[in-house]
Motif scaffolding. Structure first.
Motif, PDB file in Angstrom:
ATOM      1  N   SER A   1       0.846  -1.184   0.000  1.00 52.92           N
ATOM      2  CA  SER A   1       0.000   0.000   0.000  1.00 52.92           C
ATOM      3  C   SER A   1       0.889   1.243   0.000  1.00 52.92           C
ATOM      4  CB  SER A   1      -0.900  -0.005   1.238  1.00 52.92           C
ATOM      5  OG  SER A   1      -1.777  -1.103   1.217  1.00 52.92           O
ATOM      6  N   PRO A   2       0.324   2.426  -0.238  1.00 53.40           N
ATOM      7  CA  PRO A   2       1.156   3.640  -0.229  1.00 53.40           C
ATOM      8  C   PRO A   2       1.893   3.790   1.098  1.00 53.40           C
ATOM      9  CG  PRO A   2      -1.018   4.128  -1.107  1.00 53.40           C
ATOM     10  CD  PRO A   2      -1.082   2.730  -0.589  1.00 53.40           C
TER      11      PRO A   2
ATOM     12  N   ASN B   1       0.753   4.147  -5.274  1.00 43.22           N
ATOM     13  CA  ASN B   1      -0.130   3.104  -4.756  1.00 43.22           C
ATOM     14  C   ASN B   1       0.067   1.831  -5.576  1.00 43.22           C
ATOM     15  OD1 ASN B   1      -2.178   1.564  -3.659  1.00 43.22           O
ATOM     16  ND2 ASN B   1      -3.654   3.238  -3.645  1.00 43.22           N
TER      17      ASN B   1
ATOM     18  N   ARG C   1      -2.921  -0.733  -5.565  1.00 42.17           N
ATOM     19  CA  ARG C   1      -3.993  -0.470  -6.524  1.00 42.17           C
ATOM     20  C   ARG C   1      -3.597  -0.921  -7.921  1.00 42.17           C
ATOM     21  NH1 ARG C   1      -5.246   5.535  -6.563  1.00 42.17           N
ATOM     22  NH2 ARG C   1      -3.382   5.602  -7.879  1.00 42.17           N
TER      23      ARG C   1
ATOM     24  N   GLU D   1      -8.254   5.570   0.672  1.00 40.90           N
ATOM     25  CA  GLU D   1      -8.507   4.255   0.080  1.00 40.90           C
ATOM     26  C   GLU D   1      -9.929   3.765   0.301  1.00 40.90           C
ATOM     27  OE1 GLU D   1      -6.076   2.973  -1.899  1.00 40.90           O
ATOM     28  OE2 GLU D   1      -5.306   4.947  -1.385  1.00 40.90           O
TER      29      GLU D   1
ATOM     30  N   TRP E   1      -7.249  -2.044  -0.639  1.00 42.63           N
ATOM     31  CA  TRP E   1      -6.933  -1.580   0.710  1.00 42.63           C
ATOM     32  C   TRP E   1      -7.509  -2.510   1.760  1.00 42.63           C
ATOM     33  CZ3 TRP E   1      -3.813   0.868   3.637  1.00 42.63           C
ATOM     34  CH2 TRP E   1      -4.178   1.225   4.933  1.00 42.63           C
TER      35      TRP E   1
END
Length: 756
Positions: free
Chosen positions: A227-228, A235, A238, A744, A750
């Protein structure tokens, strides 16, 4: 009294019609049927008054806009896609779809088809119906796409013995590795998964070649897609979701070839062979750039060269997109046209532009497939096909409608590309070029006239610079939003770099490849090497200039939304009405300039902490809790803090007090002192001492679970909280905390990454 009419016939008395407050006017309270000119506002709008006037103004504006209205359908389709990413969960998505359909339904109810009021509001009615339905369709398309291609990530890191079918191989000689995308079957659940692993070159079998279609076996460490790291970071989770990747990782030992790939030759094999051939012919960094132009393989480009190209505003030259596809198609088009024109019998019987357009189309499609058919390349190829069709039909080749059709095609097939910088930058550049070239002042400036050749060439050079400057201005908000840094001298560098690549390097590469069929390409490859060395020299020289790079913290959603709205308004409308787009663009510029620099940055695992602070000279610096060996972590902290220079280890800062387990720093923000307690290690600490330290701190940050007895005065960011929130960006003066989780929402990538 009776009046005589024609032929002496008596006329009836003319009835008195009340027109106002004079004699014969209608008494107050009497019922009189409404006249059309008095009731039109109420019929056209349920609110009457200002809403009627607004509807009338909108109708007049749309009626005079002509074909400028059509491209907005692509914009609204993209807006629906972006709304799905922006809204947090299913209820919001359903409400947005209902709002779009409701707007269309309201227009049909307010102005029913076949009525007089419908005729007076025809353009506004059609705009509301089409706009509402297209917006809802965009949101529905990305929702469906996410459900079809999205892959749930693995629950936790694991080490496993993998045996999988090779779906894709990506060579990265600059990193001394290759990347393999494998289709495997989970050992526990028996579910089919797609994973990607990095394999060092030393781990590959020496007696066989691994290619698409082979089956391999290796022990690997797998991780859920990351994840970020911080709010605003890249990201990857994603991106992996829409690529169908359930995990990424690295091979821990040698890779065994279980079954060789079929003997057939695919496009991927041709691409790798072509890339290797070009690198053999051209040495050094120039060879890696030439391989990228010829085959789309960027894996060999050194990190220093890629950073220089980025900071000089020349990264777009490395990504196979509009410039490269257009150059290939244009070269094929004019070559076929000129060669066929040498055959008079054919030229008299066949429309050569149509045949040349077919040749250009075949060249463009082949180049797109050869270079990997990435989204920017496909977008450029579709747009080029539309240009060829327009040329064959004798129509205007460059138009906003052409761009809108190409954008709609890409968004329909890959709606997730709307959120990515590649799509946004590509279409922003094309829109800027068409808007500038189609404006009245530019047409007047470039109009044919009696003048010396050097004056005509000078105007072309000036126009090239102006176009480059406009493109840089159009791209800068997108670049700053996604990458938090932008090259300020890109317009100057592109004035030389774009003609160099388009008219020198790429034609020379094509000629050299053709001559290699006869073994005579060496002299041309020498010219290719020197032209690309010149390109790299321009990039490094530009990037090394003082102030060449602008760093910016994460721009807010309101600012980037206003930039987009203003830019689209300027590009898509014509006449004086387009100047209204300067208003949101100016407001967005002010908001971007006023973007606050975060005081604290905390990664999602709690290990990386960055603190912005002023040194003795008043210059802003970044303090780092840990001296990370990861370039990725360091670059994220630097970019999102908007601070130049390397981070300073917190333990070396004079105002910090550090032990083996914790560091304490006091910073002044918003007229008060903030005491920050940060865990350095996971060493055991006596609970009573920890509780006492927490009481004296305003903020506590740790990469582990802290006991409930640890109660700081304002914020406790331990592992328990960070698992829910993700990375944090903290502004102490305003006492605001931005988290990854806020962005998210309930999207699948997420939810899978969050810990329970």
């Amino acid at each position: 009294m009776r009046l005589a009419g024609r032929g002496g016939e008596p006329m009836r008395d003319v009835p008195i019609i009340p027109m106002g407050d004079g004699p014969g006017s209608t008494p107050a309270g009497s019922v009189v049927s409404a006249r059309p000119w008095q009731s039109g506002g109420r019929l056209s709008s349920t609110g009457g008054g200002w809403t009627a006037r607004a509807a009338e103004m909108a109708e007049r504006f749309l009626a005079g806009a002509g074909f400028d209205r059509a491209p907005w359908l692509a914009v609204l389709f993209m807006a629906g896609i972006l709304a799905w990413f922006a809204f947090p969960g299913p209820w919001y998505w359903v409400a947005a779809i209902a709002a779009g359909i409701g707007m269309a339904g309201a227009a049909m109810l307010l102005w029913p088809s076949g009525t007089a009021i419908c005729d007076r509001r025809l353009h506004l009615r059609n705009a509301m119906i089409a706009g509402g339905l297209v917006f809802a369709a965009g949101l529905a398309v990305i929702w469906v796409r996410s459900g079809i291609v999205g892959a749930e990530p693995i629950a936790a890191p694991q080490v496993a013995l993998l045996e999988g079918y090779v779906l894709e191989r990506e060579d990265q000689p600059a990193e001394q590795r290759i990347r393999l995308t494998l289709a495997i079957r989970d050992a526990q659940s028996s579910e089919a998964r797609k994973v990607r692993i990095n394999v060092p070159l030393s781990a590959l079998p020496t007696d066989a070649t691994i290619a698409e279609g082979a089956v391999v076996r290796s022990r690997a460490r797998l991780m859920p897609p990351a994840s970020p790291m911080l709010p605003g970071s890249y990201n990857f989770a994603r991106a992996a979701w829409f690529k169908g990747l359930a995990a990424t990782g690295s091979a821990l030992g040698p890779v065994e070839l279980v079954r060789a790939a079929p003997s057939r030759t695919g496009l991927a094999t041709v691409q790798r062979t072509l890339s290797a051939h070009v690198r053999e012919r051209v040495d050094g960094s120039a060879g890696t750039i030439a391989a990228a132009f010829a085959s789309g393989d960027r894996g060999g480009i050194a990190r220093a060269d890629e950073e220089a190209m980025r900071d000089a505003g020349l990264t777009h030259l490395l990504s196979i997109s509009g410039l490269h596809v257009s150059a290939v198609i244009a070269a094929a088009y004019f070559t076929v046209l000129k060669l066929l024109a040498l055959w008079p019998a054919l030229a008299l019987r066949v429309r050569l532009p149509v045949v040349a357009a077919a040749g250009g189309a075949l060249a463009g499609i082949g180049y797109t497939l050869l270079t990997g058919a990435e989204v920017p390349t496909v977008r450029s190829c579709v747009a080029a096909m539309l240009v060829l069709i327009a040329l064959a039909l004798g129509r205007d080749a460059l138009s906003m409608r052409m761009v809108a059709v190409a954008a709609g095609f890409v968004l329909l097939l890959w709606p997730e590309s709307a959120i990515g910088p590649s799509f946004q930058m590509s279409f922003s550049a094309v829109l800027a070029i068409i808007a500038v070239s189609g404006s009245g002042p530019v047409r007047a400036f470039l109009a044919a006239r009696e003048e010396p050749w050097w004056a005509r060439a000078g105007r072309r050079v000036v126009m090239l610079f102006v176009t480059g400057l406009v493109i840089e201005l159009a791209l800068m908000p997108v670049v700053l939003f996604h990458f938090h840094r932008a090259g300020l001298y890109g317009a100057l560098a592109n004035v030389v770099a774009i003609p160099l690549v388009t008219f020198v390097s790429m034609p020379l590469i094509a000629i050299a490849l053709v001559l290699d069929l006869a073994g005579a390409g060496a002299p041309v490859w020498w010219l290719v090497e020197h032209s690309l060395d010149l390109l790299l020299g321009i990039a490094h020289l530009t990037a090394a200039q003082p102030g060449a790079v602008k760093l910016m913290p994460q721009i807010g959603g309101m600012a980037i939304g206003l930039f987009a709205a203003g830019g689209l308004w300027l590009a898509l409308w014509s006449g004086r009405a387009r100047l209204l787009g300067l208003v949101p663009a100016a407001v967005a510029s002010v908001l971007a300039i006023m973007t606050p620099i975060p005081d604290l940055l905390v990664s999602g695992d709690g290990r990386q902490v960055g603190i912005t602070i002023d040194d003795a000279s008043g210059e802003r610096q970044l303090l780092s809790l840990r001296d990370s060996r990861s370039d990725y972590a360091r670059d994220n902290l630097i970019e999102l803090a908007g601070v130049k220079g390397e981070p300073v280890p917190l333990a070396q800062w004079p105002g910090a007090r550090c032990s083996s387990a914790f560091c304490v720093l006091v910073v002044e923000r918003g007229g008060r002192d903030w005491a920050i307690l940060m865990a350095r290690t996971r060493d055991r600490v006596e609970e009573r001492a920890l509780a006492s330290a927490c009481e004296r701190a305003d903020i506590v940050i740790a990469d582990r679970y802290l006991p409930r007895s640890c109660r700081p005065r304002w914020l406790k960011a331990d592992r328990r909280m960070l698992d829910r929130s993700g990375g944090l960006s903290i502004n102490l003066a305003s006492q605001t905390v931005a988290s990854v989780a806020q962005r998210e929402g309930q999207h699948g990538w997420w939810k899978g990454a969050a810990a329970p």
